[in-house]
Design an enzyme around this catalytic site. Sequence first.
Site, mmCIF file in Angstrom:
data_model
loop_
_atom_site.group_PDB
_atom_site.id
_atom_site.type_symbol
_atom_site.label_atom_id
_atom_site.label_comp_id
_atom_site.label_asym_id
_atom_site.label_seq_id
_atom_site.Cartn_x
_atom_site.Cartn_y
_atom_site.Cartn_z
ATOM 1 N N TYR A 75 36.148 33.848 95.053
ATOM 2 C CA TYR A 75 35.962 33.423 93.654
ATOM 3 C C TYR A 75 34.885 34.252 92.966
ATOM 4 C CZ TYR A 75 35.616 30.597 89.498
ATOM 5 O OH TYR A 75 35.632 30.193 88.181
ATOM 6 N N PHE A 127 45.122 48.326 65.774
ATOM 7 C CA PHE A 127 46.327 47.968 66.510
ATOM 8 C C PHE A 127 46.677 46.527 66.124
ATOM 9 C CE2 PHE A 127 48.282 46.268 70.471
ATOM 10 C CZ PHE A 127 49.439 47.008 70.396
ATOM 11 N N ASP A 128 47.913 46.103 66.359
ATOM 12 C CA ASP A 128 48.321 44.783 65.828
ATOM 13 C C ASP A 128 47.525 43.613 66.408
ATOM 14 O OD1 ASP A 128 49.670 45.105 68.209
ATOM 15 O OD2 ASP A 128 51.595 44.368 67.501
ATOM 16 N N ASP A 218 38.333 51.096 70.670
ATOM 17 C CA ASP A 218 39.518 50.482 71.244
ATOM 18 C C ASP A 218 40.046 51.595 72.159
ATOM 19 O OD1 ASP A 218 41.990 49.528 71.839
ATOM 20 O OD2 ASP A 218 42.455 48.860 69.813
ATOM 21 N N ALA A 220 42.081 52.001 74.787
ATOM 22 C CA ALA A 220 43.294 51.898 75.616
ATOM 23 C C ALA A 220 43.784 53.266 76.120
ATOM 24 C CB ALA A 220 44.397 51.201 74.827
ATOM 25 N N LYS A 261 47.292 50.647 79.744
ATOM 26 C CA LYS A 261 47.658 52.003 79.322
ATOM 27 C C LYS A 261 47.033 53.009 80.285
ATOM 28 C CE LYS A 261 48.562 49.443 75.624
ATOM 29 N NZ LYS A 261 47.793 48.414 74.944
ATOM 30 N N HIS A 453 56.290 39.896 64.170
ATOM 31 C CA HIS A 453 57.342 40.742 64.745
ATOM 32 C C HIS A 453 57.749 40.319 66.158
ATOM 33 C CE1 HIS A 453 53.422 42.489 65.587
ATOM 34 N NE2 HIS A 453 53.937 42.972 66.695
HETATM 35 C C1 PLP Z 1 47.671 47.548 73.982
HETATM 36 C C2 PLP Z 1 46.607 47.700 73.011
HETATM 37 C C3 PLP Z 1 45.718 46.664 72.745
HETATM 38 C C4 PLP Z 1 45.871 45.273 73.330
HETATM 39 O O1 PLP Z 1 45.833 45.269 74.703
HETATM 40 P P1 PLP Z 1 46.679 44.233 75.598
HETATM 41 O O2 PLP Z 1 46.300 44.594 76.986
HETATM 42 O O3 PLP Z 1 48.113 44.455 75.306
HETATM 43 O O4 PLP Z 1 46.230 42.874 75.219
HETATM 44 C C5 PLP Z 1 44.702 46.920 71.854
HETATM 45 N N1 PLP Z 1 44.578 48.102 71.247
HETATM 46 C C6 PLP Z 1 45.405 49.137 71.483
HETATM 47 C C7 PLP Z 1 45.199 50.444 70.800
HETATM 48 C C8 PLP Z 1 46.455 48.962 72.363
HETATM 49 O O5 PLP Z 1 47.304 49.967 72.550
#
Ligand code: PLP
Length: 469
Positions: A75, A127-128, A218, A220, A261, A453
Site C-alpha cells: 500500500y 486540450f479538451d 501539459d 503528454a 502518450k 463529443h
Molecule cells: C491525453 C491528454 C491529456 C489528458 O490525459 P489523460 O491521461 O487522457 O487523462 C491532457 N493533455 C493532453 C495534451 C493530452 O494529450
Amino acid sequence: MIDDLDFPVEPYRIKVVEPIKMTTKEERELNIQRAHFNIFNIRSEDVFIDLLTDSGTSAMSDDQWAGIMKGDEAYAGCRNYFNFVETIQDITGFKHIIPVHQGRVAENLLFSTILKEGDYVPNNTHFDTTRGNVTHKKGIAVDLIIKEGKDPAKEYPFKGNMDVERLEEFIIEKGRDKIPAVFMTLTNNSAGGQPVSMENIRRTKEVCEKYGIPLFYDAARYAENAYFIKLREPGYENKSIKEIAREMFSYADGCCMSAKKDALVNMGGFLGTNDDDLEQKITNLMIMIEGFRTYGGLSGRDLEVIARGLLEALDADYLAHRIEQVKFLGEELDKIGVPYVKPTGGHAVFVDAGAFLPHIPRDQFPAQALVIALYREGGVRAVEIGGLMFAEKDPVTGKVKHPPMELVRLAIPRRVYTMSHLKYVAHTFKKIMAYKDKLSGFEITYEPRYMRHFTMHLKEITPQEIKVK
Ligand SMILES: *Cc1c(COP(=O)(O)O)cnc(C)c1O
C-alpha cells in the site's frame, strides 16, 4: 535511423500479435447507426484500423512486460514508486512527483487547488480535458497560439508556439492576480500536434517570471516535442533528447502529464511541482479521490512500466521512426490530394476537413462527416477535432463561436501499426475522394453539459444511400 531510406523502418520486431478483423459494409452501417453516429460508441472489435487516439494505445516492450512482474503491491512506499519518482526527477528536475491514474486527474487536482472562480488560464491551446477542468472549476480557458498555428496550409517549423506578445498584453489586461498559472501544451495536441520551440518556451517563461506567474506544462508529448527541437531548432542538433527535455523542463514550475502518450503505457500520469505548499495541498486532496501519494490510483506494476517507458521514449531511433511514420501517412495523403495541417506534427495527421468538404457548413460538422465516411468505407476510426469538440456558445448572446479549424485527427498509436496499415488508411481516403461531394452534414440530437463529443448523439441531415456491393 538509416540515412538513405525514404520510408520508415520499424526499430523493433514483433514478438506477440493481436489479430484484427475486417467487417462488411452492412455490418459497419448497422454499427454506426446504432452508435448514433458517435464514433466513441463503436466497439473496438468492429474497427479495423483504430486511429481514434494515440492515448493509452501504445504497445509495451518486452522490458516493460518484464517490469510488470517486478510490481511491488504494498500500500505504501512500494519500490516501484521510488523508481518512478527518481526516473521522472532525472528527466524533469521537479522536486515533487505525484502519481495519478490519468493526466486529467493531475489537471483536476491542480485546478481544484489553484483556481478561483473567474480566473483565467492562458495556454497555447487547451486540450479538451484541460479546458473541461478549468471550466468545471469556473475558470476561463484562453488559447493564445501564434497566428501561423491557425493556418492549416502554412509551413512553419513550430506552429504550436505561444503568442508571447499577446500573452503579456493579456496578463496586463486581466491583471496578474486573475491568472494563477500559464500553461504550455507540448506538443500542441489540439492545434495539430505541432511542436513548440525552445526559444518560445524561454520567452514565455520570461513573461511569466516578470509577472510572478507559475508556468506549467501539459507534458503528454514532451519527448516528441524534444525530438522536433533537435530536428528543427538551430543549436540542438547534437544534443540528446534527454538533454533537450531537461532544458525544456528547467523553465517550468510544474507539469501535468498523461503517461498514456510519451511514457508508452496504457494507463497512468503524474503531476510535477517545485512548490512544497502545492504538493502538500494536492497530496491531502488526493487521498480522498485518487489514493495515497505513493501510488495515486495506480498499481506498483503500473508505476514500474511508466518508469521504463519514459526512458524508452527518449531513444532518438524510436522517436525518428515515430515522427517519420506520421510524415509517411501525410505523404500518402498528398499523393491523392487530401489537405492536412502542414507540416505533419508528432502523433497524428490532422486532415483539414473544412477544405476537404467545403460544401458542408460549419454548423453541420464537416469533420464529423469525414469521420463517419472513414468508418463506413474502410472500418477506419478517426476523431473529429472541430466544432463538435470545441465550439463554444456565448452565455449572453447565445452565438456559437467555432474553433479556428475543422479537423479530423488520424492519431497513430505508438509501436502498433506498420507501414501497410497506413497505406490501407490512405487507400480508404482514395475511395472516399470519388464521392466526397455527396457527403452530408450532421445535426445534434442529444448533448450533455460537459465534453459533449464523448456521449452526444447525432443525426445525418441527408441520410446517405449506402451502396452495398
Ligand atoms: C491525453 C491528454 C491529456 C489528458 O490525459 P489523460 O491521461 O487522457 O487523462 C491532457 N493533455 C493532453 C495534451 C493530452 O494529450
